[in-house]
Design an enzyme around this catalytic site. Structure first.
Site, PDB file in Angstrom:
ATOM      1  N   HIS A  39       0.823  -1.220   0.000  1.00  0.00           N
ATOM      2  CA  HIS A  39       0.000   0.000   0.000  1.00  0.00           C
ATOM      3  C   HIS A  39       0.852   1.264   0.000  1.00  0.00           C
ATOM      4  O   HIS A  39       0.351   2.337  -0.292  1.00  0.00           O
ATOM      5  CB  HIS A  39      -0.921   0.007   1.227  1.00  0.00           C
ATOM      6  CG  HIS A  39      -2.008  -1.025   1.148  1.00  0.00           C
ATOM      7  ND1 HIS A  39      -3.310  -0.714   0.847  1.00  0.00           N
ATOM      8  CD2 HIS A  39      -1.978  -2.369   1.297  1.00  0.00           C
ATOM      9  CE1 HIS A  39      -4.034  -1.816   0.828  1.00  0.00           C
ATOM     10  NE2 HIS A  39      -3.253  -2.840   1.105  1.00  0.00           N
TER      11      HIS A  39
ATOM     12  N   ASP B 252       3.584   9.444  -0.480  1.00  0.00           N
ATOM     13  CA  ASP B 252       2.408   8.652  -0.140  1.00  0.00           C
ATOM     14  C   ASP B 252       2.212   7.582  -1.206  1.00  0.00           C
ATOM     15  O   ASP B 252       2.360   7.883  -2.394  1.00  0.00           O
ATOM     16  CB  ASP B 252       1.158   9.558  -0.086  1.00  0.00           C
ATOM     17  CG  ASP B 252       0.214   9.157   1.019  1.00  0.00           C
ATOM     18  OD1 ASP B 252       0.169   7.962   1.341  1.00  0.00           O
ATOM     19  OD2 ASP B 252      -0.481  10.036   1.566  1.00  0.00           O
TER      20      ASP B 252
END
Ligand code: F6P
Length: 458
Positions: A156, A363
């Protein structure tokens, strides 16, 4: 169809009769509901047992097998190696890495413990889908337990460059452990490429298209950008307008334009730089004084780790400094909130905002910016200021992309967003919404599981 086994560090069991709150949890539950199966992982509790055992709960046809961590596992596997080594390095923050050999040992031992406990619950006829950096060696540990099941891993968070990865003692073993899986999924093409580069350079793996070979192991790679459930979030945002809290929020704006951000309180989110950017906006564009407000929700996270606690204090001081300097008796520019809100409340905040401010320093994907897009009223949408270092920047071409390390550039983008003409806002929003719809949450899990089935049959 094979049963699905999802494994993630954290599992929250939905309350009986209620749907799961988090977006990703909703997606994994819907995948589990379609395939039938089990979700295995940590229940969020800490216990005194040396060898914590799972307990099983059935909800809506899905088995949740969850276990507590003991104090050593919590400290060394979760806080220590996962969040003080892998998290900072994978987010390009070498300065925040704190390596202790014992933490690394407990990281591997906890993965081994998870594998032993999970193996007892497997029938041998499942697809296994492992999630995220806490559990990289789980596949290898499951193979040691004798599992031949098709196994996929989805990362992720971003994947670091080979040079950064090499800063982690034991990085070769960590990298090699990915090869126990059949399919490895990334958020963006860059992450896939940096992984391949590291595997070739450090391990001598061989690449052919999106397949890597290392010894006799074969690993298929793919890109699966995580999305959101657009329809549900749009409904929630629309519905929020009828809620008293959101009506009061709109009234409290007193005609000021609202800049909104909502993140976990994490150093990767660039919150300090954002505060500076807002201060530059008030300093460099004084006509915004008394006409703009910045609301930043920062939900507490991993507060046992010094960096997170230091950041909390830093943000409190920055918000206090801006407010002390710029506030008036009837106007307070920064509304800094250090608590966790349900997603529906955040959708109301985003819908009321003229600008979404999402500027992580790094991110994997960032779903907040996608939620902001879904929350907008397409007849009069807000503009999005987005970090070019978020995975979502690959998809959201309609955002104003900024370098999150440059508070002056963020202030310029805020100015551009605040004065963006209606026609341009609508055009940018339509393009972002189309892209968010295209890669939605269902497509994410369906593509991954289809490819996992294909990876083992081809
Ligand atoms: O984004 C990475 C992640 O670890 C998610 O898997 C998780 O939901 C979130 O951060 C919160 O982190 P934690 O489980 O450490 O509270």
């Amino acid at each position: 169809m094979k049963d699905l086994v999802v494994v993630s560090n954290r599992v929250s069991i939905p309350e009986a009769g209620r749907s799961q709150a988090g977006g990703l949890a909703m997606a994994l539950n819907s995948a589990l509901a379609r395939h039938g199966g089990m979700w295995f992982g940590w229940n969020g509790e800490i216990c005194h047992d040396t060898s914590p055992q799972p307990t099983q709960t059935r909800r809506n046809g899905i088995t949740y097998a969850t276990l507590p961590l003991n104090a050593e596992q919590h400290n060394d596997y979760y806080l220590g190696f996962s969040n003080e080594v892998l998290w900072p390095i994978f987010h390009f923050n070498l300065g925040a890495m704190k390596f202790h050999r014992h933490h690394a040992q407990v990281y591997y031992a906890t993965n081994q413990h998870f594998a032993e406990q999970l193996s007892k619950l497997l029938t041998g006829d499942e697809l296994i889908w492992v999630h995220d950096y806490h559990l990289i060696p789980l596949g290898e540990a499951l193979r040691r337990q004798g599992s031949h099941a098709p196994m996929g891993f989805f990362l992720h968070i971003p994947f670091p460059s080979a040079e950064l990865l090499r800063c982690i003692p034991g990085h070769r073993d960590l990298l090699a452990s990915f090869f126990a899986y059949d399919l490895l999924g990334f958020q963006t093409p860059q992450d896939l490429e940096t992984f391949c580069h590291a595997a070739i350079r450090i391990l001598g793996a061989k690449r052919s298209d999106n397949v890597l070979r290392y010894g006799d192991q074969r690993l298929k790679l793919g890109i699966y950008p995580v999305g959101i459930d657009v329809d549900t979030l749009q409904r929630e945002a629309q519905h929020s307008e009828t809620k008293q809290a959101v009506r009061q929020l709109r009234t409290s704006l007193g005609g000021c334009a609202l800049i909104a951000g909502a993140d976990r309180l994490d150093y990767s989110k660039g919150l300090g730089e954002r505060m500076l950017a807002f201060e530059h906006l008030l300093d460099d564009y004084p006509h915004y004084r008394r006409h703009v407000l910045y609301t930043q929700v920062a939900s507490p996270s991993r507060s046992a780790i010094t960096e997170y606690d230091d950041l909390r204090q830093q943000l409190e001081s920055q918000a206090g400094h801006i407010n002390g300097l710029h506030s008036d008796l009837d106007w307070v520019p920064v509304h800094y909130i250090n608590k966790t809100y349900p997603r529906t409340a955040l959708m109301g905040l985003f819908r009321a905002a003229q600008v979404g401010l999402v500027t992580p320093l790094r991110d994997g994907m960032n779903l907040v910016c996608k939620e902001f897009v879904a929350a907008q009223d397409s007849r009069d949408p807000g503009a999005l200021v987005l970090s070019e270092l978020a995975g979502a920047a690959h998809e959201l071409e309609g955002a104003l992309l900024v370098n999150p390390y440059d508070p002056h550039a963020i202030a310029e983008a805020l100015d551009q967003a605040l004065q963006m003409p209606h026609e341009e806002r609508c055009r940018r929003h339509a393009s972002m919404l189309a892209s968010v719809r295209c890669n939605d949450l269902t497509r994410w899990w369906q593509r991954f599981l289809d490819d996992l089935g294909y990876a083992v049959s081809s």
